[in-house]
Design a protein around this motif. Structure first.
Motif, mmCIF file in Angstrom:
data_model
loop_
_atom_site.group_PDB
_atom_site.id
_atom_site.type_symbol
_atom_site.label_atom_id
_atom_site.label_comp_id
_atom_site.label_asym_id
_atom_site.label_seq_id
_atom_site.Cartn_x
_atom_site.Cartn_y
_atom_site.Cartn_z
ATOM 1 N N GLU A 35 1.193 -2.047 -21.673
ATOM 2 C CA GLU A 35 0.348 -1.784 -22.571
ATOM 3 C C GLU A 35 -0.212 -3.218 -22.861
ATOM 4 N N LEU A 36 0.455 -4.165 -22.167
ATOM 5 C CA LEU A 36 -0.487 -5.246 -22.350
ATOM 6 C C LEU A 36 -1.717 -6.000 -21.768
ATOM 7 N N GLY A 37 -1.893 -5.291 -20.999
ATOM 8 C CA GLY A 37 -2.958 -6.401 -20.024
ATOM 9 C C GLY A 37 -2.244 -5.765 -18.699
ATOM 10 N N VAL A 38 -3.627 -5.811 -17.865
ATOM 11 C CA VAL A 38 -3.346 -5.206 -16.852
ATOM 12 C C VAL A 38 -3.345 -6.681 -15.584
ATOM 13 N N GLY A 39 -2.849 -5.986 -13.892
ATOM 14 C CA GLY A 39 -2.434 -7.257 -13.650
ATOM 15 C C GLY A 39 -4.276 -7.450 -12.757
ATOM 16 N N SER A 40 -4.127 -9.440 -12.079
ATOM 17 C CA SER A 40 -5.073 -9.788 -11.777
ATOM 18 C C SER A 40 -6.044 -9.003 -10.946
ATOM 19 N N TRP A 41 -5.532 -7.982 -10.283
ATOM 20 C CA TRP A 41 -6.736 -7.515 -9.479
ATOM 21 C C TRP A 41 -6.825 -6.135 -9.373
ATOM 22 N N ALA B 246 9.501 -4.783 -27.473
ATOM 23 C CA ALA B 246 9.932 -4.393 -26.071
ATOM 24 C C ALA B 246 9.039 -4.032 -25.593
ATOM 25 N N ARG B 247 7.826 -4.030 -25.985
ATOM 26 C CA ARG B 247 6.911 -4.110 -24.679
ATOM 27 C C ARG B 247 6.698 -5.467 -23.815
ATOM 28 N N ILE B 248 6.801 -6.670 -25.228
ATOM 29 C CA ILE B 248 7.017 -8.132 -24.152
ATOM 30 C C ILE B 248 8.135 -8.403 -23.339
ATOM 31 N N ALA B 249 9.354 -7.193 -23.860
ATOM 32 C CA ALA B 249 10.512 -7.555 -22.458
ATOM 33 C C ALA B 249 10.455 -6.506 -21.422
ATOM 34 N N LEU B 250 9.302 -5.944 -21.674
ATOM 35 C CA LEU B 250 9.173 -4.855 -20.121
ATOM 36 C C LEU B 250 8.026 -5.604 -19.366
ATOM 37 N N LEU B 251 6.811 -6.541 -20.058
ATOM 38 C CA LEU B 251 6.190 -6.961 -19.569
ATOM 39 C C LEU B 251 7.039 -8.188 -18.681
ATOM 40 N N GLY B 252 7.717 -8.925 -19.423
ATOM 41 C CA GLY B 252 8.648 -9.667 -18.462
ATOM 42 C C GLY B 252 9.187 -9.219 -17.384
ATOM 43 N N PHE C 196 4.474 7.006 -6.081
ATOM 44 C CA PHE C 196 5.336 6.094 -6.404
ATOM 45 C C PHE C 196 5.578 5.455 -8.315
ATOM 46 N N ILE C 197 4.296 5.080 -8.320
ATOM 47 C CA ILE C 197 4.067 4.399 -9.325
ATOM 48 C C ILE C 197 3.705 5.145 -9.834
ATOM 49 N N GLY C 198 2.840 6.694 -10.078
ATOM 50 C CA GLY C 198 2.909 7.452 -10.633
ATOM 51 C C GLY C 198 3.921 8.504 -11.208
ATOM 52 N N ALA C 199 4.900 8.051 -10.349
ATOM 53 C CA ALA C 199 5.920 9.388 -10.701
ATOM 54 C C ALA C 199 6.682 8.762 -11.480
ATOM 55 N N LEU C 200 6.590 6.922 -12.002
ATOM 56 C CA LEU C 200 8.019 6.111 -12.583
ATOM 57 C C LEU C 200 6.798 6.383 -13.849
ATOM 58 N N LEU C 201 5.745 5.760 -14.239
ATOM 59 C CA LEU C 201 4.843 6.088 -15.079
ATOM 60 C C LEU C 201 4.731 8.062 -16.052
ATOM 61 N N ASP C 202 5.205 8.166 -15.157
ATOM 62 C CA ASP C 202 5.063 10.257 -15.997
ATOM 63 C C ASP C 202 6.640 10.012 -16.147
ATOM 64 N N VAL C 203 8.026 8.908 -16.408
ATOM 65 C CA VAL C 203 8.626 8.620 -16.744
ATOM 66 C C VAL C 203 9.142 8.100 -17.991
ATOM 67 N N LEU C 204 8.154 6.892 -17.961
ATOM 68 C CA LEU C 204 8.296 5.776 -18.488
ATOM 69 C C LEU C 204 7.472 6.086 -19.579
ATOM 70 N N SER C 205 8.178 5.480 -21.706
ATOM 71 C CA SER C 205 7.048 5.759 -22.361
ATOM 72 C C SER C 205 6.802 3.909 -23.001
ATOM 73 N N THR C 206 5.739 4.021 -23.165
ATOM 74 C CA THR C 206 5.801 2.482 -23.919
ATOM 75 C C THR C 206 6.231 2.151 -25.439
ATOM 76 N N PRO C 207 7.226 1.167 -25.532
ATOM 77 C CA PRO C 207 8.391 1.684 -27.112
ATOM 78 C C PRO C 207 6.759 0.764 -28.125
ATOM 79 N N GLU C 208 7.495 1.162 -28.522
ATOM 80 C CA GLU C 208 6.508 0.792 -30.447
ATOM 81 C C GLU C 208 6.365 -0.410 -30.861
ATOM 82 N N LEU C 209 7.554 -0.911 -30.494
ATOM 83 C CA LEU C 209 7.880 -2.235 -30.856
ATOM 84 C C LEU C 209 7.095 -3.142 -30.060
ATOM 85 N N LEU C 210 6.665 -4.200 -30.198
ATOM 86 C CA LEU C 210 6.262 -5.485 -29.668
ATOM 87 C C LEU C 210 7.518 -6.250 -28.864
#
Length: 219
Positions: A36-42, A109-115, A93-107
């Protein structure tokens, strides 16, 4: 379309690299979305078109995908093929993964996810394209330009992604810090990943990638 017309349906090596690439790509997209730090170019461009035209998001996505495929086909000779069809259903497939993933509270951790997500996107795109089983709608222009005009893949990717981000932002599209990170990080990683992908798939390396970078020639 393919640089291997005698093997249009691929070899076991090509399919192995293709499957690995698609898995990395879709997982990377899911992780980047979860940050949740920004969407892709498309997505910046698509949300901008929604704002500018008033059309529904689904209509805009379908329209831009068909336009990109048509332009790549008639201008660059990149015809839709196996990967085009497979990746058209990537959202499931992306929707299925998003159903089991959750956004971390720590910034952090979110930066690590993005990287990690951006790195997986670069590897995923490179591997499935190296398998030479066709491009997705979003990558048709990218692969077509660097193959036909022998321009460095990193340069083409950055120019395309940057243009989409700027154009989408001017149209009122969504933009975040993560968008900027992905716009820089994916092109930076795409070339080494492509070299590895072609070696693993045993497919010809495009001239734009085989050519020694000019900076290396001067040293």
């Amino acid at each position: 379309m393919s640089s291997l017309p005698d093997q249009p349906f691929g070899t076991p090596r090509r399919w192995g690299v293709f499957v690995a690439g698609v898995a990395c790509l879709l997982t990377g997209i899911s992780l980047a979305i979860t940050s949740e730090l920004g969407v892709g170019s498309w997505q910046v461009f698509e949300t901008g078109l929604v704002e500018a035209t008033g059309l529904g998001f689904g209509v805009v996505v379908l329209g831009e995908a068909l336009a990109a495929l048509a332009l790549a086909w008639f201008w660059l000779g990149e015809r839709p093929w196996i990967a085009t069809l497979v990746l058209a259903f990537g959202g499931v497939f992306i929707g299925a993964l998003l159903d089991v993933l959750s956004t971390p509270e720590l910034l952090a951790a979110r930066i690590a996810l993005l990287g990690v997500g951006a790195a997986l996107i670069a590897v995923g795109v490179a591997f499935y394209l190296a398998a030479d089983l066709g491009p997705s709608a979003q990558d048709a222009l990218f692969v077509g330009i660097y193959r036909r005009y022998e321009v460095r893949p990193a340069v083409v990717r950055f120019a395309l992604d940057g243009s989409l981000v700027v154009g989408g932002f001017l149209l009122g599209g969504q933009l975040g810090a993560g968008t900027v990170v992905m716009t820089v990080m994916v092109p930076a990683l795409i070339e080494p990943a492509l070299r590895i992908g072609h070696r693993l798939a045993d497919t010809p390396v495009p001239a734009a990638l085989a050519r020694t970078p000019r900076i290396a020639e001067l040293t």
